[in-house]
Design a protein around this motif. Structure first.
Motif, short mmCIF file in Angstrom:
data_model
loop_
_atom_site.label_atom_id
_atom_site.label_comp_id
_atom_site.label_asym_id
_atom_site.label_seq_id
_atom_site.Cartn_x
_atom_site.Cartn_y
_atom_site.Cartn_z
N ILE A 3 0.85 -1.19 0.00
CA ILE A 3 0.00 0.00 0.00
C ILE A 3 0.88 1.24 0.00
O ILE A 3 1.75 1.38 0.86
CB ILE A 3 -0.93 0.01 1.22
CG1 ILE A 3 -1.88 -1.19 1.17
CG2 ILE A 3 -1.72 1.30 1.28
CD1 ILE A 3 -2.71 -1.36 2.41
N ILE A 6 -3.10 5.65 1.55
CA ILE A 6 -4.36 5.29 2.18
C ILE A 6 -5.23 6.55 2.24
O ILE A 6 -4.79 7.59 2.70
CB ILE A 6 -4.17 4.75 3.61
CG1 ILE A 6 -3.45 3.39 3.57
CG2 ILE A 6 -5.51 4.60 4.33
CD1 ILE A 6 -3.18 2.80 4.92
N GLY A 19 -7.06 1.83 0.09
CA GLY A 19 -5.61 1.81 -0.12
C GLY A 19 -5.27 1.49 -1.56
O GLY A 19 -5.92 0.65 -2.19
N ASP A 21 -1.83 0.93 -4.49
CA ASP A 21 -0.41 0.65 -4.63
C ASP A 21 0.27 1.74 -5.46
O ASP A 21 -0.36 2.72 -5.84
CB ASP A 21 -0.18 -0.74 -5.20
CG ASP A 21 -0.78 -0.93 -6.59
OD1 ASP A 21 -1.20 0.06 -7.22
OD2 ASP A 21 -0.85 -2.09 -7.04
N THR A 26 -6.23 -0.56 -6.72
CA THR A 26 -6.83 -0.72 -5.40
C THR A 26 -6.38 -2.03 -4.76
O THR A 26 -6.47 -3.09 -5.38
CB THR A 26 -8.37 -0.72 -5.53
OG1 THR A 26 -8.78 0.51 -6.09
CG2 THR A 26 -9.03 -0.90 -4.18
N LEU A 28 -6.90 -2.26 -1.04
CA LEU A 28 -7.59 -2.32 0.24
C LEU A 28 -8.84 -1.45 0.20
O LEU A 28 -8.78 -0.29 -0.18
CB LEU A 28 -6.66 -1.79 1.35
CG LEU A 28 -7.27 -1.62 2.74
CD1 LEU A 28 -7.54 -2.98 3.37
CD2 LEU A 28 -6.33 -0.82 3.63
N ALA A 42 -0.55 -1.16 8.83
CA ALA A 42 -0.02 -1.04 7.48
C ALA A 42 1.41 -0.51 7.56
O ALA A 42 1.79 0.10 8.56
CB ALA A 42 -0.88 -0.08 6.65
N CYS A 45 3.18 4.81 5.01
CA CYS A 45 2.72 5.27 3.71
C CYS A 45 2.05 6.63 3.87
O CYS A 45 1.87 7.12 4.98
CB CYS A 45 1.74 4.27 3.09
SG CYS A 45 0.24 4.05 4.05
#
Length: 51
Positions: A3, A6, A19, A21, A26, A28, A42, A45
């Motif tokens: 991730i 968020i 979340g 990448d 997507t 999460l 997590a 991030c």
């Protein structure tokens, strides 16, 4: 599947967590109650709140 960002949709009792990448995919999507937010784990991030 790491991730990178968020997004949090802030509310009084339920939070929507989304979340993505590094590529924008997507990874999460969760609906969490206030008490469950403390349990969300997590890697470090960027977090962007949405009110």
């Amino acid at each position: 599947m790491t991730i990178a960002v968020i997004g949090l949709d802030l509310a009084k009792s339920v939070f929507q967590v989304h979340g993505v990448d590094e590529g924008g995919g997507t990874v999460l999507v969760k609906k969490l109650h206030r008490k469950q937010m403390l349990l969300l784990q997590a890697a470090p991030c960027l977090i962007g709140p949405r009110a």
